[in-house]
Design a protein around this motif. Structure first.
Motif, PDB file in Angstrom:
ATOM      1  N   ALA A   1       0.839  -1.202   0.000  1.00 44.89           N
ATOM      2  CA  ALA A   1       0.000   0.000   0.000  1.00 44.89           C
ATOM      3  C   ALA A   1       0.873   1.252   0.000  1.00 44.89           C
ATOM      4  N   ALA A   2       0.579   2.131  -0.964  1.00 47.16           N
ATOM      5  CA  ALA A   2       1.392   3.342  -1.153  1.00 47.16           C
ATOM      6  C   ALA A   2       1.227   4.331  -0.017  1.00 47.16           C
ATOM      7  N   ASP A   3       0.172   4.197   0.764  1.00 46.18           N
ATOM      8  CA  ASP A   3      -0.026   5.113   1.893  1.00 46.18           C
ATOM      9  C   ASP A   3       0.534   4.527   3.186  1.00 46.18           C
ATOM     10  N   ASP A   4       1.159   3.342   3.051  1.00 47.21           N
ATOM     11  CA  ASP A   4       1.737   2.709   4.228  1.00 47.21           C
ATOM     12  C   ASP A   4       3.235   2.509   3.979  1.00 47.21           C
ATOM     13  N   ALA A   5       3.732   1.320   4.207  1.00 54.79           N
ATOM     14  CA  ALA A   5       5.172   1.087   4.044  1.00 54.79           C
ATOM     15  C   ALA A   5       5.402  -0.398   3.835  1.00 54.79           C
ATOM     16  N   VAL A   6       6.644  -0.747   3.518  1.00 57.28           N
ATOM     17  CA  VAL A   6       7.029  -2.154   3.491  1.00 57.28           C
ATOM     18  C   VAL A   6       6.953  -2.650   4.935  1.00 57.28           C
ATOM     19  N   MET A   7       6.104  -3.656   5.151  1.00 56.28           N
ATOM     20  CA  MET A   7       5.806  -4.120   6.514  1.00 56.28           C
ATOM     21  C   MET A   7       6.297  -5.557   6.696  1.00 56.28           C
ATOM     22  N   PRO A   8       6.230  -6.067   7.944  1.00 57.59           N
ATOM     23  CA  PRO A   8       6.764  -7.421   8.194  1.00 57.59           C
ATOM     24  C   PRO A   8       6.248  -8.486   7.232  1.00 57.59           C
ATOM     25  N   GLN A   9       4.964  -8.498   6.958  1.00 55.87           N
ATOM     26  CA  GLN A   9       4.448  -9.532   6.054  1.00 55.87           C
ATOM     27  C   GLN A   9       4.859  -9.305   4.604  1.00 55.87           C
ATOM     28  N   THR A  10       5.178  -8.038   4.275  1.00 51.78           N
ATOM     29  CA  THR A  10       5.710  -7.767   2.937  1.00 51.78           C
ATOM     30  C   THR A  10       7.066  -8.460   2.817  1.00 51.78           C
ATOM     31  N   VAL A  11       7.879  -8.287   3.856  1.00 57.38           N
ATOM     32  CA  VAL A  11       9.217  -8.875   3.864  1.00 57.38           C
ATOM     33  C   VAL A  11       9.124 -10.400   3.831  1.00 57.38           C
ATOM     34  N   GLU A  12       8.185 -10.931   4.611  1.00 56.02           N
ATOM     35  CA  GLU A  12       7.985 -12.370   4.631  1.00 56.02           C
ATOM     36  C   GLU A  12       7.628 -12.884   3.240  1.00 56.02           C
ATOM     37  N   ALA A  13       6.734 -12.151   2.577  1.00 59.70           N
ATOM     38  CA  ALA A  13       6.314 -12.556   1.229  1.00 59.70           C
ATOM     39  C   ALA A  13       7.509 -12.525   0.276  1.00 59.70           C
TER      40      ALA A  13
ATOM     41  N   LYS B   1      -5.070   7.341  -2.989  1.00 63.62           N
ATOM     42  CA  LYS B   1      -5.070   8.040  -1.692  1.00 63.62           C
ATOM     43  C   LYS B   1      -4.184   9.279  -1.736  1.00 63.62           C
ATOM     44  N   PRO B   2      -4.631  10.364  -1.077  1.00 59.35           N
ATOM     45  CA  PRO B   2      -3.862  11.628  -1.127  1.00 59.35           C
ATOM     46  C   PRO B   2      -2.448  11.495  -0.543  1.00 59.35           C
ATOM     47  N   ASN B   3      -2.308  10.622   0.445  1.00 56.45           N
ATOM     48  CA  ASN B   3      -0.983  10.492   1.073  1.00 56.45           C
ATOM     49  C   ASN B   3      -0.141   9.360   0.478  1.00 56.45           C
ATOM     50  N   ALA B   4      -0.525   8.926  -0.728  1.00 56.60           N
ATOM     51  CA  ALA B   4       0.236   7.849  -1.377  1.00 56.60           C
ATOM     52  C   ALA B   4       1.643   8.336  -1.719  1.00 56.60           C
ATOM     53  N   ASN B   5       2.629   7.502  -1.444  1.00 57.45           N
ATOM     54  CA  ASN B   5       4.018   7.865  -1.752  1.00 57.45           C
ATOM     55  C   ASN B   5       4.732   6.655  -2.365  1.00 57.45           C
ATOM     56  N   THR B   6       4.634   6.565  -3.695  1.00 65.37           N
ATOM     57  CA  THR B   6       5.147   5.364  -4.365  1.00 65.37           C
ATOM     58  C   THR B   6       6.668   5.310  -4.348  1.00 65.37           C
ATOM     59  N   GLU B   7       7.322   6.481  -4.381  1.00 63.02           N
ATOM     60  CA  GLU B   7       8.796   6.492  -4.392  1.00 63.02           C
ATOM     61  C   GLU B   7       9.351   5.953  -3.075  1.00 63.02           C
ATOM     62  N   LYS B   8       8.670   6.286  -2.005  1.00 63.06           N
ATOM     63  CA  LYS B   8       9.102   5.803  -0.697  1.00 63.06           C
ATOM     64  C   LYS B   8       9.044   4.269  -0.665  1.00 63.06           C
ATOM     65  N   ILE B   9       7.967   3.723  -1.235  1.00 60.88           N
ATOM     66  CA  ILE B   9       7.808   2.258  -1.249  1.00 60.88           C
ATOM     67  C   ILE B   9       8.937   1.624  -2.072  1.00 60.88           C
ATOM     68  N   LYS B  10       9.225   2.226  -3.236  1.00 63.71           N
ATOM     69  CA  LYS B  10      10.297   1.680  -4.099  1.00 63.71           C
ATOM     70  C   LYS B  10      11.637   1.711  -3.367  1.00 63.71           C
ATOM     71  N   GLN B  11      11.856   2.789  -2.643  1.00 58.18           N
ATOM     72  CA  GLN B  11      13.076   2.935  -1.854  1.00 58.18           C
ATOM     73  C   GLN B  11      13.175   1.810  -0.816  1.00 58.18           C
ATOM     74  N   GLN B  12      12.070   1.586  -0.105  1.00 59.00           N
ATOM     75  CA  GLN B  12      12.079   0.556   0.943  1.00 59.00           C
ATOM     76  C   GLN B  12      12.238  -0.844   0.359  1.00 59.00           C
TER      77      GLN B  12
ATOM     78  N   ILE C   1       6.186  -9.726  -9.126  1.00 60.76           N
ATOM     79  CA  ILE C   1       5.774  -8.469  -9.745  1.00 60.76           C
ATOM     80  C   ILE C   1       5.248  -7.597  -8.615  1.00 60.76           C
ATOM     81  N   VAL C   2       5.747  -6.368  -8.544  1.00 68.89           N
ATOM     82  CA  VAL C   2       5.339  -5.477  -7.463  1.00 68.89           C
ATOM     83  C   VAL C   2       4.094  -4.706  -7.880  1.00 68.89           C
ATOM     84  N   ALA C   3       3.089  -4.690  -7.015  1.00 71.33           N
ATOM     85  CA  ALA C   3       1.888  -3.888  -7.245  1.00 71.33           C
ATOM     86  C   ALA C   3       1.786  -2.884  -6.101  1.00 71.33           C
ATOM     87  N   ILE C   4       2.126  -1.632  -6.405  1.00 79.01           N
ATOM     88  CA  ILE C   4       1.986  -0.590  -5.382  1.00 79.01           C
ATOM     89  C   ILE C   4       0.548  -0.090  -5.448  1.00 79.01           C
ATOM     90  N   ASN C   5      -0.194  -0.381  -4.402  1.00 78.34           N
ATOM     91  CA  ASN C   5      -1.647  -0.187  -4.400  1.00 78.34           C
ATOM     92  C   ASN C   5      -2.040   1.112  -3.673  1.00 78.34           C
TER      93      ASN C   5
END
Ligand code: GTP
Ligand code: MG
Length: 369
Positions: free
Chosen positions: A158-170, A190-201, A182-186
């Motif tokens: 989720a672009a409004d959240d972050a790479v989380m423990p279950q993301t790492v597990e997956a 949302k106004p607070n979506a930050n796709t670059e941050k997700i790519k960075q993480q 294949i990465v799907a930034i979902n």
């Protein structure tokens, strides 16, 4: 013989992959996360972490001979895709959107029942099979039983959240299983979506997406508005093409149990993913320690089907006992053979469980002293 990979071993012991890699280096082995280890190495490393490893007679893959399919018998098959990601990042929403917008035209009434897997037909005649079930545990269990079921993992973040423990597990599961990601930034609506941050993480986790110079395809989408979901499907097909997925449809069926249910009217039913061969009515089969004969098959909309070719999920009726998610499924010569294999497997399984119980009891005693 080589057994599990570095990543899986780390998962099983609940330690980081890096720790295991460090131990391997200590043994003079330069390994990657996907590298499979031989038994002696596994034993050595496990003992360093306080685990004892034992080779068990494999009751699930024995007894049925596996012959290789000759190259000319192999035909293209649809990709099998599993959606994974952290809680609430939108896995179900994404699956729902894909299913809703790709219901075969003219099929009024839509989805009448839930099964843990479904196949979508796209406009150009291409198909994709999606698995709805595997939570991380089911996924691990399936892999432990040797049922490699998925070709591609769609990693939802989720672009409004972050790479989380279950993301790492997956990510770790997918890398250890050597399946494409294949990465799907979902949630990009949302106004607070930050796709670059997700790519960075993700980059920090060694998942470098394409526009960051990496090898992983990435789609920025919204499961809510449907934006770019079609792009995701395209990328899945592209990935599938590169994987050159094939299976022999003209042989007795083999596959995996996705889930099983006890139905009041119909008795034991199970969703089977056919992986090779074609499953047909009245085929005798073994599934883990369970067995039976196919009495009827249904697709995800409850329509009766007579045949299930490779990469097709079907609900199967005709089990004599309940199989478990992740069990391997195999059609055999006769119902008699099916029953014999089932009995033999149950015996071996009981012996194993007996050994495990005794083992645990001894440990408990030791702990109490
Ligand atoms: P679990 O099954 O619990 O792990 O969650 P999940 O990953 O399946 O998430 P789910 O699809 O249930 O979505 C969680 C919440 O996010 C729901 O309230 C969805 O409506 C919302 N949601 C999902 N995708 C989007 C999106 O693209 N945009 C917005 N705004 N909300 C979304
Ligand atoms: Mg969900």
């Amino acid at each position: 013989a080589e057994y599990i990979a570095v990543g899986e071993l780390a998962n099983l012991m609940g330690v980081s992959v890096n720790e295991v890699i460090q131990k391997c280096i200590g043994l003079g082995l330069m390994v990657s996360i996907n590298q499979r280890l031989d038994f002696e190495t596994i034993e050595l490393i496990a003992s360093d972490f306080g685990f004892e490893v034992e080779l068990e007679e494999e009751y699930l893959s024995d007894l049925i001979e596996e012959e290789d399919d000759p190259g000319e018998s192999l035909k293209p098959r649809p990709p099998v895709v599993t959606i994974m990601g952290h809680v609430d990042h939108g896995k179900t929403s994404l699956l729902d959107f894909i299913r809703r917008t790709n219901v075969v035209a003219g099929e009024a009434g839509g989805i009448t029942q839930h099964i843990g897997a479904y196949k979508v037909a796209l406009e150009d005649g291409k198909e994709i099979t999606f698995l709805d079930t595997p939570g991380h545990e089911a996924f691990t269990a399936m892999r432990a039983r040797g049922a490699q079921i998925t070709d591609i993992v769609v990693l939802v973040v989720a672009a409004d959240d972050a790479v989380m423990p279950q993301t790492v597990e997956a990510i770790n599961h997918a890398l250890a299983a050597n399946v494409s990601i294949i990465v799907a930034i979902n949630k990009i609506d949302k106004p607070n979506a930050n796709t670059e941050k997700i790519k960075q993480q993700l980059a920090e986790r060694n998942v470098l997406v394409e526009d960051w110079g990496g090898k992983y395809q990435c789609v920025e989408l919204s499961a809510k508005t449907g934006k770019n979901v079609d792009l995701l499907l395209e990328k899945i097909l592209l990935e599938a093409e590169m994987l050159d997925l094939k299976a022999n449809p003209d042989r007795p069926a083999r596959g995996a149990v996705i889930e099983s249910q006890l139905d009041k009217g119909r008795g034991i039913t199970a969703t089977i993913l056919v992986q090779k061969g074609t499953l047909r009515i009245s085929d005798p089969f073994v599934a883990g320690t369970a067995y039976g004969r196919v009495r009827a098959m249904f697709d995800e909309r409850g329509n009766k089907v007579k045949e299930a070719p490779p990469s097709t999920p079907v609900l199967v009726l005709g089990f004599e006992s309940t199989p478990q998610a992740g069990d391997t499924f195999a059609v055999v010569e006769s119902e008699r053979e099916a029953r014999e294999i089932s009995i033999k497997r149950m015996q071996i399984k009981r012996e194993q469980e007996h050994r495990q119980v005794r083992h645990m009891t001894l440990e408990e005693i030791a702990n109490q002293i």
